[in-house]
Write an enzyme that holds these catalytic residues in place. Structure first.
Site, PDB file in Angstrom:
ATOM      1  N   GLU A 103      -3.624  78.805  29.572  1.00 29.78           N
ATOM      2  CA  GLU A 103      -3.720  80.259  29.759  1.00 29.78           C
ATOM      3  C   GLU A 103      -5.175  80.707  29.596  1.00 29.78           C
ATOM      4  OE1 GLU A 103      -1.133  82.662  27.316  1.00 29.78           O
ATOM      5  OE2 GLU A 103      -1.990  84.521  28.095  1.00 29.78           O
ATOM      6  N   HIS A 158     -26.473 100.003  40.684  1.00 33.13           N
ATOM      7  CA  HIS A 158     -25.937 100.929  41.687  1.00 33.13           C
ATOM      8  C   HIS A 158     -26.270 102.392  41.372  1.00 33.13           C
ATOM      9  CE1 HIS A 158     -23.421  97.546  42.997  1.00 33.13           C
ATOM     10  NE2 HIS A 158     -22.966  98.273  43.992  1.00 33.13           N
TER      11      HIS A 158
END
Ligand SMILES: Cc1cc2nc3c(=O)[nH]c(=O)nc-3n(C[C@H](O)[C@H](O)[C@H](O)COP(=O)(O)OP(=O)(O)OC[C@H]3O[C@@H](n4cnc5c(N)ncnc54)[C@H](O)[C@@H]3O)c2cc1C
Length: 384
Positions: A244, A340
């Site tokens: 996992e 950005h």
């Protein structure tokens, strides 16, 4: 380091190409719709099942393809590259269903493994409770034997695929006085009397992944659904949590690569003060540092994948990967969004959703702090 040639054959390339085409046609165009619905539809699972993209490792006798974990890596990577960040398929294929295959009774395996492959059965893992997340030995859900059944009482929370899952690998206490030695795992079916679910939980990110609370009220579960032996559940968890954590580490690395891709593309095109954002030295150096971390992460991750494929004990390395990559991907998202400017905060830009979704990666499947606890424990240091 890349995966060695035996894991990069022509068959692997063809499988990747075919799954990439599938994602481009069946996932990417629907992402906004699924994010709004807080779930991917069952039809996606059935389509993936039809084409062999669910649990490809399940042996042929149960309808699977009997392939290695490296095919699961391909599916996990390509889902992310095609924007299906939150599709709960890797959790089903590589986390939940392996408990059934490894510890299920022949009856349970015959009942459900074939449909884990077709997508008619979706699985989940129900470990976390409102009062027990990191400390799984403290779970309070009980299972009391009553003839041919167990009677379950308790509650789980934050369960991925929880709202739609058919079969849930549920951690319970069969000997509440015995701490971690009193934990057992049992398969609960959605139609078991006394089982119910709460509403889908509203989250910061991973909107397309359905996450729910589960309730067990005198829930009657046939005894053949016990996984392995009573009171050995913690040991099974310790074994299966490694894959996992590796599955989540893969998500961390690939999402970091996607953040970097968004960051550098934007930095090369947006112009400020007469030149590209990335041509200002501060940003060029920022991108150089990011590229270096991405490269280090990939090299380490691939080495852990190879160790896992070879059946080596990866507890220490996988804990380090989950720790470092879980933090690194958050650094990458932060930096790429910063490049950005205000546009990064707008939904229209991919980095916006990436930033939101990566935040969970240092939390689920064991937090960064729990990874440090394991790593330091293996160094001979006992911390509280
Ligand atoms: C999106 C999402 C999906 C999830 N999916 C699933 C799922 O499918 N199945 C499932 O069972 N669970 C799932 N979880 C639960 C997840 O595994 C737990 O949230 C996680 O293990 C942490 O447990 P907790 O939230 O109870 O935090 P807590 O255990 O309460 O921890 C709180 C804080 O304390 C820190 N801490 C805890 N112990 C120590 C210590 N010994 N030393 C130092 N610091 C410590 C933690 O690191 C954390 O910062 C999901 C969670 C999220 C957010």
């Amino acid at each position: 380091m890349a995966l060695p040639p035996e894991y990069q054959t022509e068959e692997h390339r063809i499988f990747r190409e075919s799954f990439r085409r599938f994602v481009a046609a069946e996932v990417t165009p629907h992402v906004d719709e699924w994010e709004a619905a807080c779930a991917a539809p069952r039809s996606l699972w059935l389509k993936m099942g039809e084409q062999g993209f669910l649990c490809p490792w399940i042996p042929e006798e149960y309808g699977g393809l009997g392939l290695g974990f490296e095919y699961s890596v391909i599916i996990n990577e390509e889902l992310i590259r095609g924007d299906g960040f939150g599709v709960g398929v890797p959790l089903h294929s590589d986390v939940a269903a392996p408990y059934l295959a490894a510890y299920g009774t022949p009856e349970a395996k015959a009942a459900w493994l074939p449909d884990c492959v077709t997508g008619r059965v979706v699985t989940a893992v129900g470990f976390t409770e409102p009062e027990a997340g990191s400390d799984l030995a403290a779970i309070r859900t009980t299972a009391v034997r009553d003839g041919d059944h167990y009677i379950l009482n308790g509650q789980k929370t934050f369960i991925t695929n929880g709202y739609f899952a058919d079969v849930i690998v549920t951690a319970v206490k069969t000997d509440p006085a015995a701490g971690h030695k009193g934990v057992s795992l049992i398969l609960v079916h959605k139609d078991d009397p006394g089982f119910s679910r709460g509403a889908k939980l509203r989250k910061m990110g991973y909107h397309m992944q359905d996450t729910a609370e589960l309730f067990f009220t005198d829930c009657r579960v046939p005894a053949w659904r016990l996984l392995g032996e009573e009171n050995r559940g913690f040991r099974y968890l310790m074994e299966k949590l490694q894959q996992e954590r590796l599955e989540v580490s893969i998500k961390c690395q690939v999402m970091a690569e996607e953040c970097f891709k968004e960051g550098i593309e934007y930095a090369k095109t947006r112009r400020v003060f007469g030149k590209a954002v990335g041509e200002h030295q501060a940003n060029a150096f920022r991108l150089a540092e990011m590229a270096t971390e991405i490269e280090l992460g990939r090299t380490f991750l691939d080495s852990v994948i190879v160790s896992h494929l070879r059946g080596e004990n990866v507890v220490q390395k996988v804990s380090m990967a989950k720790l470092w990559l879980g933090e690194m991907v958050n650094r990458m998202a932060y930096q790429a969004l910063q490049l950005h400017g205000g546009y990064g905060y707008m939904e229209e830009y991919r980095i916006c959703r990436l930033t939101r979704d990566v935040r969970a990666l240092s939390i689920f499947a064991g937090t960064s702090e729990i990874m440090k606890r394991i790593i330091s424990g293996n160094l001979g240091l006992r911390s509280g």
